[in-house]
Write a protein that holds these residues in place. Structure first.
Motif, PDB file in Angstrom:
ATOM      1  N   THR A 163       0.827  -1.208   0.000  1.00  0.00           N
ATOM      2  CA  THR A 163       0.000   0.000   0.000  1.00  0.00           C
ATOM      3  C   THR A 163       0.859   1.256   0.000  1.00  0.00           C
ATOM      4  OG1 THR A 163      -1.708  -1.190   1.221  1.00  0.00           O
ATOM      5  CG2 THR A 163      -1.849   1.193   1.228  1.00  0.00           C
ATOM      6  N   ILE A 189      -5.466   6.766  -4.638  1.00  0.00           N
ATOM      7  CA  ILE A 189      -6.040   5.994  -3.528  1.00  0.00           C
ATOM      8  C   ILE A 189      -7.293   5.224  -3.947  1.00  0.00           C
ATOM      9  CG2 ILE A 189      -7.439   7.841  -2.519  1.00  0.00           C
ATOM     10  CD1 ILE A 189      -6.279   6.684   0.247  1.00  0.00           C
ATOM     11  N   TYR A 190      -8.044   5.729  -4.907  1.00  0.00           N
ATOM     12  CA  TYR A 190      -9.242   5.021  -5.366  1.00  0.00           C
ATOM     13  C   TYR A 190      -8.853   3.699  -6.030  1.00  0.00           C
ATOM     14  CZ  TYR A 190     -13.528   3.783  -7.745  1.00  0.00           C
ATOM     15  OH  TYR A 190     -14.627   3.092  -8.186  1.00  0.00           O
ATOM     16  N   SER A 227      -7.513   1.294  -3.495  1.00  0.00           N
ATOM     17  CA  SER A 227      -8.594   0.704  -2.711  1.00  0.00           C
ATOM     18  C   SER A 227      -9.236  -0.463  -3.462  1.00  0.00           C
ATOM     19  CB  SER A 227      -9.637   1.775  -2.384  1.00  0.00           C
ATOM     20  OG  SER A 227     -10.635   1.256  -1.556  1.00  0.00           O
ATOM     21  N   ILE A 232     -12.838   3.579   0.562  1.00  0.00           N
ATOM     22  CA  ILE A 232     -11.534   4.241   0.603  1.00  0.00           C
ATOM     23  C   ILE A 232     -11.104   4.481   2.045  1.00  0.00           C
ATOM     24  CG2 ILE A 232     -10.348   6.410   0.035  1.00  0.00           C
ATOM     25  CD1 ILE A 232     -11.867   6.447  -2.577  1.00  0.00           C
ATOM     26  N   LYS A 233     -12.065   4.593   2.955  1.00  0.00           N
ATOM     27  CA  LYS A 233     -11.734   4.835   4.364  1.00  0.00           C
ATOM     28  C   LYS A 233     -10.847   3.728   4.921  1.00  0.00           C
ATOM     29  CE  LYS A 233     -15.604   7.740   5.374  1.00  0.00           C
ATOM     30  NZ  LYS A 233     -16.546   8.231   6.314  1.00  0.00           N
ATOM     31  N   THR A 272      -8.724   1.930   3.204  1.00  0.00           N
ATOM     32  CA  THR A 272      -7.405   2.128   2.607  1.00  0.00           C
ATOM     33  C   THR A 272      -6.672   3.258   3.319  1.00  0.00           C
ATOM     34  OG1 THR A 272      -8.387   1.460   0.506  1.00  0.00           O
ATOM     35  CG2 THR A 272      -6.186   2.431   0.413  1.00  0.00           C
ATOM     36  N   GLN A 273      -7.389   4.299   3.696  1.00  0.00           N
ATOM     37  CA  GLN A 273      -6.771   5.428   4.390  1.00  0.00           C
ATOM     38  C   GLN A 273      -6.145   5.009   5.711  1.00  0.00           C
ATOM     39  OE1 GLN A 273     -10.241   7.977   4.266  1.00  0.00           O
ATOM     40  NE2 GLN A 273      -9.279   9.324   2.774  1.00  0.00           N
ATOM     41  N   ARG A 274      -6.714   4.027   6.370  1.00  0.00           N
ATOM     42  CA  ARG A 274      -6.135   3.526   7.623  1.00  0.00           C
ATOM     43  C   ARG A 274      -4.738   2.955   7.393  1.00  0.00           C
ATOM     44  NH1 ARG A 274     -11.130   0.100  10.019  1.00  0.00           N
ATOM     45  NH2 ARG A 274     -12.606   1.821  10.111  1.00  0.00           N
ATOM     46  N   VAL A 294      -2.561   3.992   5.299  1.00  0.00           N
ATOM     47  CA  VAL A 294      -1.570   4.986   4.897  1.00  0.00           C
ATOM     48  C   VAL A 294      -1.330   6.067   5.949  1.00  0.00           C
ATOM     49  CG1 VAL A 294      -1.980   4.571   2.460  1.00  0.00           C
ATOM     50  CG2 VAL A 294      -3.262   6.364   3.615  1.00  0.00           C
ATOM     51  N   GLN A 295      -1.841   5.892   7.130  1.00  0.00           N
ATOM     52  CA  GLN A 295      -1.658   6.887   8.191  1.00  0.00           C
ATOM     53  C   GLN A 295      -0.196   7.057   8.571  1.00  0.00           C
ATOM     54  OE1 GLN A 295      -4.169   5.576  11.349  1.00  0.00           O
ATOM     55  NE2 GLN A 295      -6.014   6.441  10.455  1.00  0.00           N
TER      56      GLN A 295
END
Length: 160
Positions: free
Chosen positions: A109, A119-120, A123, A131-132, A134-136, A138-139
């Motif tokens: 990732t 990111i889309y 995901s 996408i939320k 996936t956002q986890r 990349v924090q």
């Protein structure tokens, strides 16, 4: 796993017919949906080598599993986990450092984002329902990871 971001459970279920020229079909993943992951030219080359060796050593196998043990049997999650732990020992990663199938997924990732994948699309590749999720993953990226990309895509720098 690091090239496609697939889960250990998904690796176990890949069959020969799921391997295509530029993609692998991941069937019934975590969200019980099928998805495709890209096969890069370098991965394709390794897949072809592996398929030749497997066919020469085992011929046709019942159920057509893609990844097999040295006995020609479909690998299970525990076996893949043990292989990952053996790799950890061989490359001398300290015990306090987590090295797992999920670590490889996180690395995939981060590397995809650093290399410019949006990111889309990422995901979708990962099979996330939103996408939320996936956002986890990349924090942990720091500003250096996105500053250079932001400069390259600057509105003023790219006026036409």
């Amino acid at each position: 796993m690091i090239e496609c971001g697939v889960r250990i459970s998904e690796v176990c279920e890949i069959r020969d017919e799921d391997i295509m020229n530029n993609q692998i079909i991941i069937r019934k993943s975590k969200n019980n949906k099928d998805r495709a992951v890209a096969v890069s030219p370098i991965l394709k080359k390794e897949i072809i080598k592996y398929q030749r060796i497997k066919k020469r050593k085992y011929g046709l196998l019942e159920g057509n599993p893609f990844i097999v043990s040295n006995l020609g049997k479909k690998l299970n999650e525990k076996s893949i986990w043990q292989i990952i732990q053996e790799i950890k020992k061989q490359i001398d990663i300290r015990d306090c450092v987590r090295f797992s199938g999920h670590t490889l997924r996180h690395t995939y990732t981060s590397m995809q984002l650093r290399n410019g994948l949006d990111i889309y699309t990422l995901s979708l590749n990962m099979g996330h329902s939103s996408i939320k999720m996936t956002q986890r993953y990349v924090q942990t990226l720091n500003s250096e990871d996105f500053i250079e990309k932001s400069i390259k895509t600057s509105a003023l720098m790219n006026l036409r």
